[in-house]
Write an enzyme that holds these catalytic residues in place. Structure first.
Site, PDB file in Angstrom:
ATOM      1  CG  ASP A 125      26.882 -54.488  28.769  1.00  0.00           C
ATOM      2  OD1 ASP A 125      25.996 -54.217  29.602  1.00  0.00           O
ATOM      3  OD2 ASP A 125      26.864 -55.505  28.058  1.00  0.00           O
ATOM      4  CG  ASP A 141      24.447 -56.749  32.908  1.00  0.00           C
ATOM      5  OD1 ASP A 141      23.256 -56.922  32.583  1.00  0.00           O
ATOM      6  OD2 ASP A 141      25.326 -56.406  32.096  1.00  0.00           O
TER       7      ASP A 141
END
Length: 175
Positions: A125, A141
């Protein structure tokens, strides 16, 4: 019969091409994050609002279910099977084009994070909204979140009850 085979072949081509291209984009951004952000300070894009910050996430969204990789493997495969099944059950009409596109984007998002889980045992991330202290996320995401939001809008405001009749029809009608 031949027309249906051509539509199925085109559907397969769109599905595979779309998923591959979107997954490659996700994986490329994660490669850049690992290359340029890992072990570095965050990089403000819009000071106080948006920054790039490296994180290795062993959980799901918002860090839930940390270190439960086996569960994510099962859920991702099950979700992918359902998405592909629905994709090929949908009639080949323009009315279902939004649902087909969203299926491709959702599948690419699931696959992008699945690849990370298989390779690293975590998801890379790197996008952080510091203004609202939102959990750090990635391109896959975004695919999943936007897809789910669009699905909700389609289900609530676009598709009517009769648009789901294709789910009740026997499989031989779609061969």
């Amino acid at each position: 019969m031949n027309k249906m085979k051509n539509k199925n072949a085109l559907s397969i081509l769109w599905l595979i091409t779309g998923v591959i291209l979107l997954t490659m984009l996700d994986q490329w951004t994660k490669y850049l994050a690992v290359t340029f952000l890992k072990n570095q300070h965050s990089i403000p894009l819009i000071p106080g609002v948006l920054e790039l910050q490296y994180l290795e996430n062993t959980g799901a969204a918002f860090g839930m279910l940390k270190d439960m990789q086996w569960l994510f493997y099962i859920l991702t495969v099950a979700m992918a099977v359902v998405i592909v099944w629905l994709y090929f059950k949908m009639p080949h009409t323009g009315r279902y084009l939004p649902a087909r596109i969203i299926s491709i984007v959702l599948l690419a998002g699931a696959l992008g994070n699945f690849i990370d889980r298989i390779r690293f045992q975590y998801v890379v991330d790197f996008i952080y909204f510091s203004l609202i202290n939102f959990p750090i996320f990635n391109v896959a995401d975004i695919y999943v979140t936007v897809s789910v939001a669009v699905i909700l809008v389609l289900v609530l405001f676009f598709y009517k009850d009769e648009d789901y009749d294709f789910l009740k029809k026997k499989a031989e009608n779609y061969r």
